[in-house]
Enzyme design. Structure first.
Site, PDB file in Angstrom:
ATOM      1  N   PHE A 179       0.809  -1.231   0.000  1.00 25.43           N
ATOM      2  CA  PHE A 179       0.000   0.000   0.000  1.00 25.43           C
ATOM      3  C   PHE A 179       0.841   1.280   0.000  1.00 25.43           C
ATOM      4  CE2 PHE A 179      -4.249  -1.921   1.771  1.00 25.43           C
ATOM      5  CZ  PHE A 179      -4.453  -2.543   0.551  1.00 25.43           C
TER       6      PHE A 179
ATOM      7  N   ASP B 151      -0.426  -9.883  -4.240  1.00 27.19           N
ATOM      8  CA  ASP B 151       0.768  -9.071  -4.508  1.00 27.19           C
ATOM      9  C   ASP B 151       0.354  -7.769  -5.197  1.00 27.19           C
ATOM     10  OD1 ASP B 151       3.344  -8.194  -4.565  1.00 27.19           O
ATOM     11  OD2 ASP B 151       4.107  -9.750  -5.906  1.00 27.19           O
TER      12      ASP B 151
HETATM   13  O1  DOR Z   1       6.547  -7.240  -8.892  1.00 27.10           O
HETATM   14  C1  DOR Z   1       6.864  -6.938  -7.763  1.00 27.10           C
HETATM   15  N1  DOR Z   1       6.504  -5.763  -7.225  1.00 27.10           N
HETATM   16  N2  DOR Z   1       7.597  -7.800  -7.057  1.00 27.10           N
HETATM   17  C2  DOR Z   1       8.117  -7.462  -5.873  1.00 27.10           C
HETATM   18  O2  DOR Z   1       8.759  -8.278  -5.258  1.00 27.10           O
HETATM   19  C3  DOR Z   1       7.950  -6.108  -5.320  1.00 27.10           C
HETATM   20  C4  DOR Z   1       6.707  -5.507  -5.837  1.00 27.10           C
HETATM   21  C5  DOR Z   1       6.624  -4.043  -5.566  1.00 27.10           C
HETATM   22  O3  DOR Z   1       6.817  -3.640  -4.400  1.00 27.10           O
HETATM   23  O4  DOR Z   1       6.344  -3.280  -6.484  1.00 27.10           O
HETATM   24 ZN    ZN Z   2       5.057  -8.244  -3.166  1.00 31.45          ZN
HETATM   25 ZN    ZN Z   3       7.971 -10.366  -3.813  1.00 32.00          ZN
END
Ligand code: DOR
Ligand code: ZN
Ligand code: ZN
Length: 429
Positions: free
Chosen positions: A59, A295
């Site tokens: 976030f 994610d």
């Molecule tokens: O795609 C990703 N975005 N992988 C990650 O490990 C970090 C994340 C991000 O914080 O944007």
């Molecule tokens: Zn992540």
């Molecule tokens: Zn990650």
């Protein structure tokens, strides 16, 4: 007299309708007939799920609030049917000191519409003992950003502090990533090159390493966003050998293959990258997987307009996963049992979230109402998130969340967000 009675609720496709009695934010009764309540709400036979728990969101608050903040992120959560989120530590400052952890808690208490927990980062190891007392959902380690020596030391310290503390791993091996990224950058800037810059081997090596450490330290670990068949099989085998290890998949790794990098360019750039069809996980693997974590990793359009090497990795996912799964359900490919296991029950169990994840008497009245017949086309302009892009743009879905209740309070109805104060899930009552 109850605060609220939800009548005509169906808890599964073929079950009889029930009435959910709610008082002081808890489920007090599950009965055939309605009870007297201040407010009665007729759900007209719609399906009610335990409020969804997203164990993996970014976030960006504090420090990167131009991408997202706790208010917009949690509004996106409520819109997507989520009532609890566990937020990741790669903010500015990183959530790896007691001060930073407390600062983020304060922000979340002020701005979050849904209930929340926080993952802690691992920086200076001297902070781990104090941070552990603040009850992080896990200590998150980015294996692509740490060398083997420090990884061992981190495991050792977290394990020493004890308290059955969970370690979450971003499993990509840094040496592999650096080596293949260098090679691929020489090939130009075709977005599909990105998949080979961080090949399956990078993940598989890191997963094997993580499993060895889990065994050595008898340490509980959780693999974030597993993206290849081979790593999932390794984790599954280890579970059968009684290692304390769990697995997660994202919506994008579940539904999309690396051809989406050509279709959507940097908008489909994520770490680990999308995989080709041979390596990709799909719905047939869901029985091996413990949870879906979105994610949710928002960035701005300006950042995503960079070339494939310079644009930041990450796709927002919290507003689309439930419609995607309900679509699979409508197609007869998965059941509500599967959705509850992956997005409610297992996240609550793995991350030790009390009173959530189940519709049972005594549990928090966190509820997600879905309309299985409503159809829509995924359009990022509808997102509550600050990031209005998605490689799922144009997907036809059937089945959408129409109401989200956090501890008995409506926070979303028909896409409209209603103010609410989210609560830290790891506080003593
Ligand atoms: O795609 C990703 N975005 N992988 C990650 O490990 C970090 C994340 C991000 O914080 O944007
Ligand atoms: Zn992540
Ligand atoms: Zn990650």
């Amino acid at each position: 007299m109850l605060d609220l009675c939800l009548v005509n609720c169906k808890l599964d496709t073929d079950s009889e309708t029930v009435c959910l009695g709610i008082e002081n934010g808890k489920i007090l009764s599950i009965k055939k007939l309605p009870s007297k309540a201040d407010t009665t709400l007729d759900l007209q036979g719609k399906i009610v799920l335990p409020g969804l728990i997203d164990a993996h969101v970014h976030f960006r608050d504090p420090g990167l609030t131009f991408k997202e903040d706790f208010n917009t992120g949690s509004a996106a959560a409520a819109a997507g049917g989520f009532t609890t989120v566990l937020e990741m530590p790669n903010t500015i400052p990183a959530t790896d000191t007691p001060e930073a952890f407390n600062e983020k808690l304060k922000i979340a208490r002020r701005k979050s519409l849904v209930d929340f927990g926080l993952h802690a980062g691992v920086g200076d190891l001297s902070h781990i003992e104090e941070v552990a007392k603040l009850r992080p959902a896990s200590f998150k380690i980015f294996m692509d950003l740490i060398d083997h020596d420090n990884l061992m030391k981190a495991f050792s310290e977290i394990n020493r502090v004890g308290g059955d503390q969970l370690i979450s791993l971003h499993a990509e091996d840094g040496n592999n990533v650096r080596h293949f990224t260098k090679l691929m950058k020489n090939e130009g800037s075709d977005p599909e090159l990105y998949a080979q810059a961080r090949p399956p081997k990078a993940e598989i090596d890191a997963v094997m390493n993580g499993l060895l450490l889990a065994r050595k330290f008898q340490q509980k670990i959780h693999f974030c966003h597993v993206s290849t068949k081979k790593s999932m099989e390794l984790i599954f085998q280890s579970q059968k050998a009684h290692l304390k290890v769990t697995s997660e998949i994202t919506p994008h790794h579940l539904f999309l293959d690396s051809s989406y990098l050509s279709k959507f360019g940097t908008l489909a750039k994520t770490n680990p990258p999308l995989r080709d069809k041979d390596n990709q996980l799909d719905v047939n693997y869901l029985s091996m997987i413990d949870i879906i974590g979105t994610d949710h990793a928002p960035h701005t359009m300006e950042e995503k307009e960079e070339n494939i090497w310079d644009a930041p990795p990450g796709v927002p996912g919290i507003e689309i996963i439930l419609p995607l799964l309900l679509t699979l359900l409508n197609e007869g490919k998965i059941s509500f049992k599967t959705i509850r296991r992956l997005l409610c029950e297992n996240p609550a169990k793995i991350f030790n979230i009390p009173y959530k994840g189940f519709i049972k008497e005594g549990m928090d009245a966190d509820l997600t109402v879905v309309d299985l017949k409503r159809e829509a086309v995924i359009d990022p302009d509808d997102f509550k998130s600050k990031s209005r892009y998605t490689p799922f743009e144009g997907f036809q879905v059937k089945g959408i969340p129409t109401m989200t209740l956090v501890r008995g309070r409506k926070v979303m109805e028909d896409g409209e967000i209603i103010e609410n104060k989210g609560k830290y899930v790891y506080m003593p009552e």
